[in-house]
Design a protein around this motif. Structure first.
Motif, PDB file in Angstrom:
ATOM      1  N   THR A 102      40.107  49.584  42.943  1.00  0.00           N
ATOM      2  CA  THR A 102      39.297  49.378  41.743  1.00  0.00           C
ATOM      3  C   THR A 102      37.882  48.937  42.096  1.00  0.00           C
ATOM      4  O   THR A 102      36.902  49.351  41.485  1.00  0.00           O
ATOM      5  CB  THR A 102      39.926  48.311  40.825  1.00  0.00           C
ATOM      6  OG1 THR A 102      40.172  47.127  41.589  1.00  0.00           O
ATOM      7  CG2 THR A 102      41.212  48.802  40.207  1.00  0.00           C
ATOM      8  N   ILE A 119      40.885  53.014  36.216  1.00  0.00           N
ATOM      9  CA  ILE A 119      41.331  54.079  37.113  1.00  0.00           C
ATOM     10  C   ILE A 119      42.522  54.776  36.487  1.00  0.00           C
ATOM     11  O   ILE A 119      43.468  54.137  36.028  1.00  0.00           O
ATOM     12  CB  ILE A 119      41.714  53.522  38.493  1.00  0.00           C
ATOM     13  CG1 ILE A 119      40.471  52.973  39.200  1.00  0.00           C
ATOM     14  CG2 ILE A 119      42.364  54.604  39.349  1.00  0.00           C
ATOM     15  CD1 ILE A 119      40.737  52.431  40.592  1.00  0.00           C
ATOM     16  N   ASN A 125      44.995  51.616  36.722  1.00  0.00           N
ATOM     17  CA  ASN A 125      44.620  50.251  37.052  1.00  0.00           C
ATOM     18  C   ASN A 125      43.360  49.913  36.274  1.00  0.00           C
ATOM     19  O   ASN A 125      42.648  50.816  35.814  1.00  0.00           O
ATOM     20  CB  ASN A 125      44.362  50.098  38.559  1.00  0.00           C
ATOM     21  CG  ASN A 125      44.646  48.685  39.065  1.00  0.00           C
ATOM     22  OD1 ASN A 125      44.621  47.731  38.295  1.00  0.00           O
ATOM     23  ND2 ASN A 125      44.915  48.555  40.355  1.00  0.00           N
ATOM     24  N   GLN A 137      42.028  41.529  37.448  1.00  0.00           N
ATOM     25  CA  GLN A 137      42.715  42.814  37.469  1.00  0.00           C
ATOM     26  C   GLN A 137      43.796  42.828  36.405  1.00  0.00           C
ATOM     27  O   GLN A 137      44.546  41.860  36.257  1.00  0.00           O
ATOM     28  CB  GLN A 137      43.356  43.078  38.838  1.00  0.00           C
ATOM     29  CG  GLN A 137      44.150  44.386  38.896  1.00  0.00           C
ATOM     30  CD  GLN A 137      44.776  44.628  40.255  1.00  0.00           C
ATOM     31  OE1 GLN A 137      44.212  44.263  41.280  1.00  0.00           O
ATOM     32  NE2 GLN A 137      45.951  45.247  40.277  1.00  0.00           N
TER      33      GLN A 137
END
Length: 332
Positions: A102, A119, A125, A137
């Motif tokens: 990422t 992504i 992600n 994240q």
């Protein structure tokens, strides 16, 4: 002359680039899946193949690399880094950093100090960095941990839609004829039993059929892609909220072939709507270069170098890794 190595290891392919301190790309390499979560030994083999090919083309050894950055799918938790650190150390590069893929996608897609990256390639992600340097994240651990989509899931969704239409649980879909042609079957019945009898899996190429059918007006395919966009939009909103970025000006970088190569706005439309509703100063940006370029930049910056604008522009010309003769399905 100093040399920098960038690596992008994804769920279906691995790319490696060697660049010199002037921004010239002097070596390139490509191989298969680089995500250790899908098989550590296979990922290691592919990572090494790509790196060794790039070093060989550049005419340099691992010991001559000033700094390397490995942006790897599956580099999510300390448990992952305990696997990856000794693996990468075997390459013999003195100074290297391992980050989630990422981060190299975000670096390649925006020149701003903060931003969000989504992504959607073989998996999905989401991540972000705010103006204070904090990161977060969201997702990346597949369906049972809250994710939906990416090439692997979308291919299965296309297959399920055909089966459900054949059984009468759903309306007929254009995906039926397209999937039968792709897989080489004469009937759904034949395909159904062959898959059951031999444990076959749906190829990632089936994702392309969703876009093709959607452009022809197939509502089943459109609904699948729309759900993918809505799920990614939820991830973007979660990252923005967690990092307190609602009033900031930043880019939401879209990475991965489902987002950058898929035709139409069936996936990107719901993402834009979700982002616009929470962060009015954000812009949606499709990544126009390969994320591996972001890994090279990250390696340079980690080594204390700051590439001049004209040299950064030179690296940006690597807009498609197929320039080296590698191509693949919509799955990256």
């Amino acid at each position: 002359m100093a040399y920098y190595l960038g690596v992008d290891g994804g769920g279906s392919k691995t790319y490696a680039l060697v660049a010199d301190e002037r921004g010239n790309v002097v070596g390139k390499g490509a191989s298969g899946n680089g995500n250790h979560q899908l098989g550590a030994e296979r990922a290691k083999r592919h990572l090494f193949e790509a790196v060794e090919a790039a070093l060989a083309e550049a005419g340099v050894t691992a010991g001559e690399i000033e700094r390397a950055c490995f942006g790897l799918a599956g580099a999510d938790r300390e448990a992952d880094f305990r696997v990856l650190r000794p693996m990468i150390a075997e390459l013999g590069i003195a100074r290297s950093d391992i980050v989630c893929d990422t981060m190299i996608g975000l670096r390649a897609g925006t020149s701003r100090p903060c931003g969000v990256v989504l992504i959607c390639g073989s998996g999905t992600n989401a991540a972000g960095r705010n103006a204070s340097g904090e990161t977060f994240q969201c997702g990346g651990f597949e369906y049972e941990y809250g994710d939906f989509g990416g090439g692997r899931d979308l291919a299965v969704e296309a297959y399920r839609a055909v089966i459900r239409a054949w059984e009468g649980r759903e309306e007929p879909t254009l995906l039926t004829g397209m999937l039968l042609e792709l897989l080489g079957y004469g009937t759904v019945n034949e395909m159904f039993h062959d898959f059951l009898d031999h444990g076959r899996t749906v190829p990632l190429d089936a994702v392309k059929l969703l876009f093709r059918a959607s452009l022809l007006g197939d509502e089943t395919a459109r609904a699948i892609l729309r759900r993918q966009g809505e799920e990614l939009g939820k991830s973007a909103r979660a990252v923005i909220r967690r990092l307190g970025m609602e009033e900031e000006t930043f880019d939401v970088v879209l990475v991965g072939s489902v987002l950058t190569r898929g035709e139409g706005t069936f996936v990107t439309g719901p993402i834009e709507e979700a982002v616009r509703g929470i962060a009015p100063f954000a812009s949606i940006v499709k990544l126009g270069i390969e994320p591996v370029v972001g890994a090279v930049w990250t390696a340079c910056e980690a080594g204390g170098e700051s590439l001049p604008d004209e040299l950064e522009a030179r690296l940006r010309r690597i807009s498609d890794f197929r320039l080296i003769g590698h191509s693949g399905p919509v799955s990256g």
